[in-house]
Design a protein around this motif. Structure first.
Motif, mmCIF file in Angstrom:
data_model
loop_
_atom_site.group_PDB
_atom_site.id
_atom_site.type_symbol
_atom_site.label_atom_id
_atom_site.label_comp_id
_atom_site.label_asym_id
_atom_site.label_seq_id
_atom_site.Cartn_x
_atom_site.Cartn_y
_atom_site.Cartn_z
ATOM 1 N N THR A 126 17.525 -10.452 -34.604
ATOM 2 C CA THR A 126 16.998 -9.957 -35.873
ATOM 3 C C THR A 126 16.956 -8.458 -35.809
ATOM 4 O O THR A 126 17.242 -7.850 -34.786
ATOM 5 N N ASP B 43 25.861 -10.287 -53.540
ATOM 6 C CA ASP B 43 25.718 -11.420 -52.639
ATOM 7 C C ASP B 43 26.956 -12.302 -52.672
ATOM 8 O O ASP B 43 27.538 -12.560 -53.733
ATOM 9 N N ASP C 230 24.972 -7.686 -44.493
ATOM 10 C CA ASP C 230 23.776 -8.343 -43.972
ATOM 11 C C ASP C 230 23.910 -9.828 -44.272
ATOM 12 O O ASP C 230 24.586 -10.235 -45.224
ATOM 13 N N TRP C 231 23.254 -10.647 -43.466
ATOM 14 C CA TRP C 231 23.355 -12.094 -43.687
ATOM 15 C C TRP C 231 22.032 -12.784 -43.374
ATOM 16 O O TRP C 231 21.197 -12.273 -42.629
ATOM 17 N N LYS C 232 21.874 -13.949 -43.952
ATOM 18 C CA LYS C 232 20.724 -14.791 -43.641
ATOM 19 C C LYS C 232 21.109 -16.242 -43.907
ATOM 20 O O LYS C 232 22.083 -16.534 -44.620
ATOM 21 N N LYS D 28 15.664 -14.189 -42.120
ATOM 22 C CA LYS D 28 15.480 -12.760 -42.294
ATOM 23 C C LYS D 28 16.834 -12.076 -42.395
ATOM 24 O O LYS D 28 17.766 -12.389 -41.655
ATOM 25 N N TRP D 29 16.965 -11.146 -43.332
ATOM 26 C CA TRP D 29 18.217 -10.415 -43.459
ATOM 27 C C TRP D 29 18.549 -9.734 -42.126
ATOM 28 O O TRP D 29 17.729 -9.018 -41.559
ATOM 29 N N THR D 30 19.758 -9.981 -41.664
ATOM 30 C CA THR D 30 20.209 -9.447 -40.372
ATOM 31 C C THR D 30 21.485 -8.659 -40.579
ATOM 32 O O THR D 30 22.452 -9.161 -41.160
ATOM 33 N N GLU D 31 21.483 -7.419 -40.097
ATOM 34 C CA GLU D 31 22.689 -6.599 -40.237
ATOM 35 C C GLU D 31 23.776 -7.119 -39.305
ATOM 36 O O GLU D 31 23.513 -7.439 -38.141
ATOM 37 N N THR E 6 24.148 -16.777 -46.624
ATOM 38 C CA THR E 6 24.187 -15.824 -47.727
ATOM 39 C C THR E 6 24.526 -14.451 -47.159
ATOM 40 O O THR E 6 23.914 -14.006 -46.187
ATOM 41 N N ARG F 244 25.197 -10.324 -47.925
ATOM 42 C CA ARG F 244 24.960 -9.206 -48.837
ATOM 43 C C ARG F 244 25.908 -8.080 -48.451
ATOM 44 O O ARG F 244 25.777 -7.470 -47.395
#
Length: 448
Positions: A40, A237, A284-286, A292-295, A317, A319
């Motif tokens: 994370t 997205d 970023d993804w989750k 949690k958004w993860t780069e 998902t 971003r």
């Protein structure tokens, strides 16, 4: 890990030029770095994978060094045999042999000439002695000539013996040098045998480390959808689905993804050793398992999806953010997947998915940006002009499904010749991401 290790060297070959993609079959690989554990934003990846890849590089280097050593020994022995056949011994030994041989020849000729002179003088003396009318003075002269000729003949004989001794020594030295060279070829022969075993051991160690060859199949199939446009300086997205279409559970699945700006002309890219077409994007993804958004460093990392049961799927998902300094134009997002299992089996997907989108100026800035983005009139295109960057017509997937969404979104088989023109831009983008270059390469063994 096995797949990543196996594909590491293939990527290095692939990133030389987008043309590699057009001649390569399945499959895809990421940049030659080991898979890092999913973290994370609050966690930092630890180091075992870097150590693991360092060990892999060491094994590859050991094979290369063993091959080079073996080749050098074989070349040395072959050259030595050629020297033996041509009597190319040590230059000093050869020079002495040639000089001694010449001196011996000259001394022998001089001795033969002295012997002839002595024989002729003796014949003259015999004639004078037999002549009853010969004077004492004539007889004395003839006797002196014989004596002089005899002394010269003795000196010539002594010189010839000395020359012969020198020549015999030089000849022996040359023979000894040839014998030594022959012994050296035998020593090298033994060294070659040892080097061959060292190479076999190095290759065995590398093969054991890499594990079994991974198959190229459709056990994992990716679907990627997204918007048709993304405004510069904003995010959008995308949806990524990776499905297990095999007849068993898959223990570890990962997805590779990147985004790239499509250049106006591929000619410029082909001339650039390290064009970074992904520099305008961040991802970023989750997922349900990672809420949690993860780069994602898409040049170096994979999205770790974990285990996927038979018939199951993982949904992610994404971003995608476009930098404020990005130029308007066309963009591409591109993905594929791989898997490996605890029983040692592994595979690389024959299938990939991509989606195209337009990168547009913010509406309130369009009037001020219009003069700088107005394209310069170009000459009429000819048959040899650079390929158009216009989006290719969406192609159906291999099962006849409709395109996946977004401009130009589609499924494709990595080995399909018909798909190549449609994904050339995506392949090119993948291959020119610079030092962190990502996928699209033929999977090859290290010694290929």
């Amino acid at each position: 890990m096995k797949i990543r290790r196996m594909l590491a060297t293939a990527v290095a070959a692939a990133v030389t030029t987008p043309v590699v993609f057009l001649s390569a079959g399945p499959a895809f690989a990421e940049t030659p770095k080991p898979t890092s554990p999913v973290t994370t934003q609050d966690e930092a990846p630890d180091g075992p994978d870097e150590d693991d890849f360092a060990e892999y590089e060491k094994l590859i280097e050991a094979v290369a060094n063993a091959e080079a050593k073996l080749e050098a020994l074989k070349d040395e022995r072959a050259a030595l045999i050629e020297d033996i056949m041509a009597n190319n011994v040590d230059p000093a030994v050869k020079a002495e042999y040639d000089a001694a041989k010449l001196a011996y020849g000259d001394a022998k000729a001089a001795r033969e000439a002295a012997d002839t002179t002595l024989t002729e003088a003796q014949a003259d003396l015999d004639a004078v002695t037999a002549d009853p009318n010969a004077t004492a003075e004539a007889k004395a002269t003839a006797e002196q000539a014989v004596a002089d000729a005899g002394e010269k003949a003795e000196a010539a004989l002594a010189a010839e013996k000395d020359a012969k001794t020198r020549f015999d020594a030089a000849d022996t030295a040359q023979d000894d040098a040839l014998v030594a060279m022959t012994r050296e070829t035998e020593r090298l022969k033994a060294e070659i045998k040892i080097a061959e075993q060292e190479l076999a051991d190095a290759e065995a160690a590398l093969e054991e480390y890499e594990g079994p060859d991974c198959v190229e199949d459709r056990s994992v199939v990716s679907t990627l959808t997204g918007p048709k446009t993304i405004t510069i300086g904003s995010s959008a997205d995308f949806s990524l689905t990776v499905k297990n279409t095999s007849d068993r559970d898959l223990d570890s699945v990962r997805s590779y993804l990147f985004a790239a700006h499509v250049p106006e002309s591929w000619d410029d890219i082909l001339d650039d050793e390290n064009p970074d077409l992904g520099r305008y994007f961040s991802i970023d993804w989750k997922s349900a398992a990672n809420p949690k958004w993860t780069e994602l460093d898409f040049e170096d990392e994979a999205i770790e999806l974990g285990a996927i049961g038979e018939g199951g799927k993982a949904e992610v998902t994404l971003r995608l953010s476009v930098a404020e300094d990005a130029p308007a134009g066309e963009g591409l997002a591109f993905t594929t997947a791989e898997y490996d299992n605890t029983d040692g089996s592994c595979g690389i997907s024959e299938q990939y998915a991509k989606v195209g989108f337009d990168i547009v100026e913010p509406k309130d800035e369009e009037p001020t940006q219009q003069p700088t983005t107005e394209p310069t009139p170009q000459p009429t295109a000819t048959a040899t002009a650079a390929p158009s960057t216009a989006a290719p017509a969406p192609a159906p997937s291999s099962n006849g499904a409709a395109p996946q969404g977004g401009r130009g979104g589609e499924l494709a088989e990595t080995g399909s010749g018909d798909a190549l023109p449609q994904v050339a831009a995506a392949a090119g983008a993948a291959l020119v991401l610079g030092a962190g270059a990502v996928f699209v390469a033929r999977r090859r063994k290290v010694n290929a």
